[in-house]
Write an enzyme that holds these catalytic residues in place. Structure first.
Site, PDB file in Angstrom:
ATOM      1  N   HIS A  95     -69.063 153.763  84.003  1.00 19.45           N
ATOM      2  CA  HIS A  95     -69.244 154.746  85.069  1.00 19.45           C
ATOM      3  C   HIS A  95     -67.818 155.115  85.465  1.00 19.45           C
ATOM      4  O   HIS A  95     -67.002 154.220  85.756  1.00 19.45           O
ATOM      5  CB  HIS A  95     -69.978 154.111  86.255  1.00 19.45           C
ATOM      6  CG  HIS A  95     -70.290 155.048  87.386  1.00 19.45           C
ATOM      7  ND1 HIS A  95     -71.577 155.225  87.844  1.00 19.45           N
ATOM      8  CD2 HIS A  95     -69.513 155.824  88.171  1.00 19.45           C
ATOM      9  CE1 HIS A  95     -71.570 156.079  88.862  1.00 19.45           C
ATOM     10  NE2 HIS A  95     -70.310 156.462  89.079  1.00 19.45           N
ATOM     11  N   LEU A  96     -67.499 156.383  85.455  1.00 16.41           N
ATOM     12  CA  LEU A  96     -66.156 156.828  85.811  1.00 16.41           C
ATOM     13  C   LEU A  96     -65.689 156.141  87.084  1.00 16.41           C
ATOM     14  O   LEU A  96     -66.416 156.111  88.081  1.00 16.41           O
ATOM     15  CB  LEU A  96     -66.166 158.360  86.004  1.00 16.41           C
ATOM     16  CG  LEU A  96     -64.879 158.992  86.511  1.00 16.41           C
ATOM     17  CD1 LEU A  96     -63.759 158.820  85.508  1.00 16.41           C
ATOM     18  CD2 LEU A  96     -65.109 160.466  86.806  1.00 16.41           C
ATOM     19  N   HIS A  97     -64.497 155.556  87.033  1.00 12.00           N
ATOM     20  CA  HIS A  97     -63.936 154.936  88.226  1.00 12.00           C
ATOM     21  C   HIS A  97     -62.411 154.958  88.162  1.00 12.00           C
ATOM     22  O   HIS A  97     -61.824 154.820  87.099  1.00 12.00           O
ATOM     23  CB  HIS A  97     -64.457 153.513  88.450  1.00 12.00           C
ATOM     24  CG  HIS A  97     -64.247 152.563  87.307  1.00 12.00           C
ATOM     25  ND1 HIS A  97     -65.006 152.602  86.150  1.00 12.00           N
ATOM     26  CD2 HIS A  97     -63.374 151.552  87.146  1.00 12.00           C
ATOM     27  CE1 HIS A  97     -64.614 151.637  85.336  1.00 12.00           C
ATOM     28  NE2 HIS A  97     -63.611 150.996  85.912  1.00 12.00           N
ATOM     29  N   VAL A  98     -61.822 155.170  89.312  1.00 13.34           N
ATOM     30  CA  VAL A  98     -60.368 155.192  89.443  1.00 13.34           C
ATOM     31  C   VAL A  98     -59.959 153.946  90.217  1.00 13.34           C
ATOM     32  O   VAL A  98     -60.501 153.665  91.290  1.00 13.34           O
ATOM     33  CB  VAL A  98     -59.890 156.471  90.165  1.00 13.34           C
ATOM     34  CG1 VAL A  98     -58.380 156.438  90.368  1.00 13.34           C
ATOM     35  CG2 VAL A  98     -60.303 157.713  89.381  1.00 13.34           C
TER      36      VAL A  98
END
Length: 136
Positions: A95-98
């Site tokens: 899941h896209l995460h920064v």
């Protein structure tokens, strides 16, 4: 997505130390931080990688990342920060995460080796989350 840990956190089905909850993104403490206060910013809608994010949504999402970066630095008294995003490789949750990691001179972080630490308990994690929230 039913089997996505970060979607479960966004939905409130899995507990996390949430520091920001807005329509475009949710930010919460990493359960295995590089340094205490290490915060993850995820889009509310499931996106696996950066290339899956519609271009029209990038500005609002990275606006949240920018705000969290300032709050991590201010709220924790950090000299700076390390902001990173993995796409597929080294992406432990798809899941896209920064990652927004507080940094200080001579803190021991070198290159791309990310040693992990732990919070003493939930109370300590809650204190770090509260300090970041207060700086928002």
């Amino acid at each position: 997505m039913a089997d996505c840990l970060f979607c479960a956190i966004v939905a409130g089905a899995v507990p996390a130390q949430v520091v920001l909850d807005e329509p475009v993104a949710v930010a919460f403490l990493d359960a295995r931080p590089v340094f205490k206060g290490h915060t993850l910013v995820v889009p509310r809608v499931h996106r696996t990688t950066l290339t899956d994010m519609p271009a029209d949504d990038l500005g609002a999402f990275f606006g949240v990342v920018q705000r969290i970066t300032g709050a991590v630095q201010t709220g924790l008294g950090a000299a700076g920060s390390f902001v990173a995003l993995n796409n597929t490789v080294s992406q432990s949750v798809p899941h896209l995460h920064v990652h927004v990691v507080p940094r200080n001179r001579k803190d021991g972080l070198r290159g791309f080796f990310w040693p992990r630490t732990k919070y003493a308990d939930e109370a300590e994690a809650a204190d770090f989350a509260a300090r970041i929230r207060a700086a928002l």
